[in-house]
Scaffold this active site. Sequence first.
Site, PDB file in Angstrom:
ATOM      1  N   ASP A  87       0.854  -1.193   0.000  1.00 35.58           N
ATOM      2  CA  ASP A  87       0.000   0.000   0.000  1.00 35.58           C
ATOM      3  C   ASP A  87       0.885   1.237   0.000  1.00 35.58           C
ATOM      4  O   ASP A  87       1.184   1.791   1.058  1.00 35.58           O
ATOM      5  CB  ASP A  87      -0.895   0.032   1.243  1.00 35.58           C
ATOM      6  CG  ASP A  87      -1.923  -1.087   1.252  1.00 35.58           C
ATOM      7  OD1 ASP A  87      -2.836  -1.036   0.432  1.00 35.58           O
ATOM      8  OD2 ASP A  87      -1.809  -1.995   2.092  1.00 35.58           O
ATOM      9  N   ARG A  95       4.468   2.441   2.840  1.00 35.92           N
ATOM     10  CA  ARG A  95       5.112   1.306   3.525  1.00 35.92           C
ATOM     11  C   ARG A  95       6.630   1.294   3.420  1.00 35.92           C
ATOM     12  O   ARG A  95       7.297   0.712   4.270  1.00 35.92           O
ATOM     13  CB  ARG A  95       4.567  -0.009   2.956  1.00 35.92           C
ATOM     14  CG  ARG A  95       3.061  -0.136   2.932  1.00 35.92           C
ATOM     15  CD  ARG A  95       2.414   0.077   4.276  1.00 35.92           C
ATOM     16  NE  ARG A  95       0.991  -0.258   4.229  1.00 35.92           N
ATOM     17  CZ  ARG A  95       0.102   0.121   5.129  1.00 35.92           C
ATOM     18  NH1 ARG A  95       0.479   0.880   6.148  1.00 35.92           N
ATOM     19  NH2 ARG A  95      -1.161  -0.233   5.017  1.00 35.92           N
ATOM     20  N   ARG A 161      -6.418  10.748   2.536  1.00 36.92           N
ATOM     21  CA  ARG A 161      -6.096   9.708   1.557  1.00 36.92           C
ATOM     22  C   ARG A 161      -6.875   9.930   0.263  1.00 36.92           C
ATOM     23  O   ARG A 161      -6.515   9.374  -0.774  1.00 36.92           O
ATOM     24  CB  ARG A 161      -6.412   8.326   2.137  1.00 36.92           C
ATOM     25  CG  ARG A 161      -5.565   7.965   3.351  1.00 36.92           C
ATOM     26  CD  ARG A 161      -6.096   6.716   4.035  1.00 36.92           C
ATOM     27  NE  ARG A 161      -6.019   5.545   3.166  1.00 36.92           N
ATOM     28  CZ  ARG A 161      -6.672   4.410   3.413  1.00 36.92           C
ATOM     29  NH1 ARG A 161      -7.463   4.302   4.468  1.00 36.92           N
ATOM     30  NH2 ARG A 161      -6.545   3.388   2.587  1.00 36.92           N
ATOM     31  N   LYS A 191      -9.445   1.931  -5.180  1.00 33.55           N
ATOM     32  CA  LYS A 191     -10.162   1.493  -3.980  1.00 33.55           C
ATOM     33  C   LYS A 191     -10.917   2.685  -3.379  1.00 33.55           C
ATOM     34  O   LYS A 191     -10.522   3.838  -3.607  1.00 33.55           O
ATOM     35  CB  LYS A 191      -9.184   0.886  -2.961  1.00 33.55           C
ATOM     36  CG  LYS A 191      -8.023   1.800  -2.518  1.00 33.55           C
ATOM     37  CD  LYS A 191      -7.035   1.013  -1.695  1.00 33.55           C
ATOM     38  CE  LYS A 191      -5.936   1.899  -1.132  1.00 33.55           C
ATOM     39  NZ  LYS A 191      -4.892   1.157  -0.426  1.00 33.55           N
ATOM     40  N   HIS A 192     -12.047   2.408  -2.697  1.00 30.91           N
ATOM     41  CA  HIS A 192     -12.587   1.117  -2.287  1.00 30.91           C
ATOM     42  C   HIS A 192     -14.007   1.025  -2.859  1.00 30.91           C
ATOM     43  O   HIS A 192     -14.874   1.802  -2.458  1.00 30.91           O
ATOM     44  CB  HIS A 192     -12.640   0.996  -0.774  1.00 30.91           C
ATOM     45  CG  HIS A 192     -11.331   1.304  -0.088  1.00 30.91           C
ATOM     46  ND1 HIS A 192     -10.892   2.584   0.150  1.00 30.91           N
ATOM     47  CD2 HIS A 192     -10.363   0.475   0.397  1.00 30.91           C
ATOM     48  CE1 HIS A 192      -9.716   2.544   0.774  1.00 30.91           C
ATOM     49  NE2 HIS A 192      -9.384   1.275   0.930  1.00 30.91           N
ATOM     50  N   HIS A 204     -11.709  -0.539   9.555  1.00 26.97           N
ATOM     51  CA  HIS A 204     -10.694  -1.346  10.230  1.00 26.97           C
ATOM     52  C   HIS A 204     -11.220  -1.861  11.570  1.00 26.97           C
ATOM     53  O   HIS A 204     -10.766  -2.893  12.063  1.00 26.97           O
ATOM     54  CB  HIS A 204      -9.419  -0.531  10.465  1.00 26.97           C
ATOM     55  CG  HIS A 204      -8.669  -0.226   9.216  1.00 26.97           C
ATOM     56  ND1 HIS A 204      -8.947   0.881   8.442  1.00 26.97           N
ATOM     57  CD2 HIS A 204      -7.669  -0.887   8.576  1.00 26.97           C
ATOM     58  CE1 HIS A 204      -8.139   0.900   7.395  1.00 26.97           C
ATOM     59  NE2 HIS A 204      -7.357  -0.160   7.452  1.00 26.97           N
ATOM     60  N   ASP A 289     -10.671  -5.810   0.126  1.00 29.73           N
ATOM     61  CA  ASP A 289      -9.854  -5.183   1.149  1.00 29.73           C
ATOM     62  C   ASP A 289      -9.485  -6.283   2.142  1.00 29.73           C
ATOM     63  O   ASP A 289     -10.037  -7.394   2.095  1.00 29.73           O
ATOM     64  CB  ASP A 289     -10.640  -4.051   1.824  1.00 29.73           C
ATOM     65  CG  ASP A 289      -9.728  -2.991   2.435  1.00 29.73           C
ATOM     66  OD1 ASP A 289      -8.515  -3.252   2.602  1.00 29.73           O
ATOM     67  OD2 ASP A 289     -10.222  -1.889   2.762  1.00 29.73           O
TER      68      ASP A 289
END
Length: 590
Positions: A87, A95, A161, A191-192, A204, A289
Site C-alpha cells: 500500500d 510502507r 487519503r 479502492k474502495h 478497520h 480489502d
Amino acid sequence: MDVQQILHAMTLEEKIGQKIMLDFRLWQQQDMIEPNGVIANLLRVNHIGGVILFANNLKNKAQIKTLTSWYASLETLSGVRLFIGTDNEGGNVFRLPRDEYAPFSGNMALAAAVTGGGDSQLAYAQGVHMGHDLRTLNINTNFAQVVDVNSNPLNPVINVRSFSDDVATVTTLAEKVSAGMQQQGVMTAYKHFPGHGDTSTDSHTSLPRVDRSSHDAFAIDIAPFAQAIEHGSAPDMIMTAHIQYPALDNSHITTCNGESIIVPATMSREIQSNLLRQQLHYQGVTITDALDMGAIADHFTQQDALDAVFKAGVDIALMPVSITTPEQGAALSALINRIVEKVKQGDYSEAEINASVARILTLKQRYHLLGNASAPAIAPPNDNTEALIADRSITAVVNHRATLPLLEKNLRYFILTPWMEQADGIKIMMQQYGYAHVDVAKESQLTDKEIRQRIAHCDVFLLGTLSTRFTPVEKDGITTAENAQQNDTARYLGWLRYAGGLAKTRVHLSLRAPYDIALYANDVEAAVASYAYYGCDNGVWRGKSIMALAKVLTGNASPQGKLPVMVWKDYDAETNTGTVAFPRGFGLSW
C-alpha cells in the site's frame, strides 16, 4: 505462455490458490524480513497467487531487495509467479522506509497543489516516481489509488487519503497517477468500491454504512470507477469496500453470531458482479480489502468470509487467514480444501472460477509474471517532483492583519505539535533562516500548566493539530474516537483563548485534514493547511510538507495551494448539509 493452456492444466486446488493473497508481517513473533524456506514451501504447496508487504517487512533498501528478489523468484505454479504488493498511496499510507524513498505528501496535498494552479502532470510525474521506486524493489502491485470521494467531513479513515470531495478532481488525478505507475510496470488498484467517502466510521474497526440514494451513489461514489472504465483507463485491479450500501444492495446475510445484517459490499454479488461486471463492464481483476479488518472479522469466520467473497464474484481474497507460525499453515490448506469441496458439490460455478482465474493469469501475463518474459526497462524519474508538489500544496486559509509571513526574526516563537518531529522540523527550518528564539514541544509531554507557561513566555504561539475530521467541540452523542478528538478540540481552544487573552499572536497549523480549521478560525490570527504531517525525526526528514510549511510561515515561499475540499462550519451527516466556512478552491496568497 498461453493463459488458456495454463488454466486447462490447473487443478481446482491450484485455481483457488491463485485467488488468495497473503501477508507475512510477522513470523515466530518477529518481523518477517528475510527469505524463509517454510514460507516458500507453504506458498508453493498451496499454489498461492500473491503476497502483500507491510512496513514490518520493509526496513531498508538492501534488506528489501533481498526479500523481494526471493519472492520474485518463487513459482507457486509452473511458470506462474507472485503478485508482490503493498500500500504505497503516498502521504500517511506509505510502507517503504521514508528516509530512503520519496513518500510524497499524499493525495489531498497533490489535489491542493493542482487546484492552486499546479500542472496536473505533476500527478503523472508522482506516479512515475513512485512506480520507479517499487519496480526497482521487485514490487509489482500497488494498492493505489484511493478514488473515494471524501464528501463526508466526518470520515475518520479516508480524509487526506482522498484527493477531494469533487468527482472530477478525484477522477483526473487518479487516472494520471495510475498511468505514471503503469508506465513503470507497476499494477494499480482503485479502492474502495463502490466508494468509502461518505462513511463516518472506520472499517478497520467496525462495519460502516452509507445511506446515499442510488442516484447519488452513481453520481458521486461510483463515478470515478465508472469514468475510468469508460475512458479506457480502467485500473488493473479494483479493491472492494467493507461497507454496507443499502441503496445498492439491501439483502441480508447471517453473521457468525446468528445476526442478520445488510450484506457488506465485499460480499455482495449484486455489487461485485451485477453492478461492477455487468453494468459497468469492468474486465479487470477484483480484490477484497483485507479480510482481517474488524468490519469483516468481527462478523464472520474465516471460512464463511472466504466463501462469501468468492460467491460474490470477487477474484482475489486478500489476507483471509493470518499465518505467523509453521503450525498455522494447516488453516490455509483447510480453507482452500473447503472451497474446492464446495465447487465439487455445485455450490460454486466452476465456469466462474475459471473466468476469475483467467483474469488473474491474463493480468500476470501483461506484467510479465508468466514464463520467462522480461519486464520493460525503467526510465529514471524526475527527483524534484516530491518537493515541487509539497511546495505548491501549502494552503493559507486565515490571515488577519497580514499576520503571515512571520518576518520578525527576534520575536519569541513557541511551536506546539502532536509529534515532536513536526515542531522540530519547523524549528530546524526557522533556525536556518535566522530565527533566534524558537521554543518547541510535543503536547503530550507537557502538562496544561506547563503549556500555558510556555505560551505566556512567547510572542507568537503556533499550534499544530492532527485532525482526521470535522468534530465540533459541542457535539453530543459521539463515539469514543470522536470523544477523544472532541476533547482535543476543547483543549486546543483553551490554549488559543488563553494566548489571545495575553495578546499573543496565534497561528493554527492544520497538519492533516483541513476540516478542523473552521473550529479554530475565530480564535487565531492565521491558519495554514499542509495535509501531511511527517517532519524531521532525529535529523532525518520523513517528508517534504513540514519543510514546505516552514518556508511559507517565514516568507521564503508564497502559499499556492487551494482547498480541494469544502471546509464546513457545521455539518449534519444525516442530511449531508451544513454551512460552509471555506469553499473548495479557497486559498490566500501574498
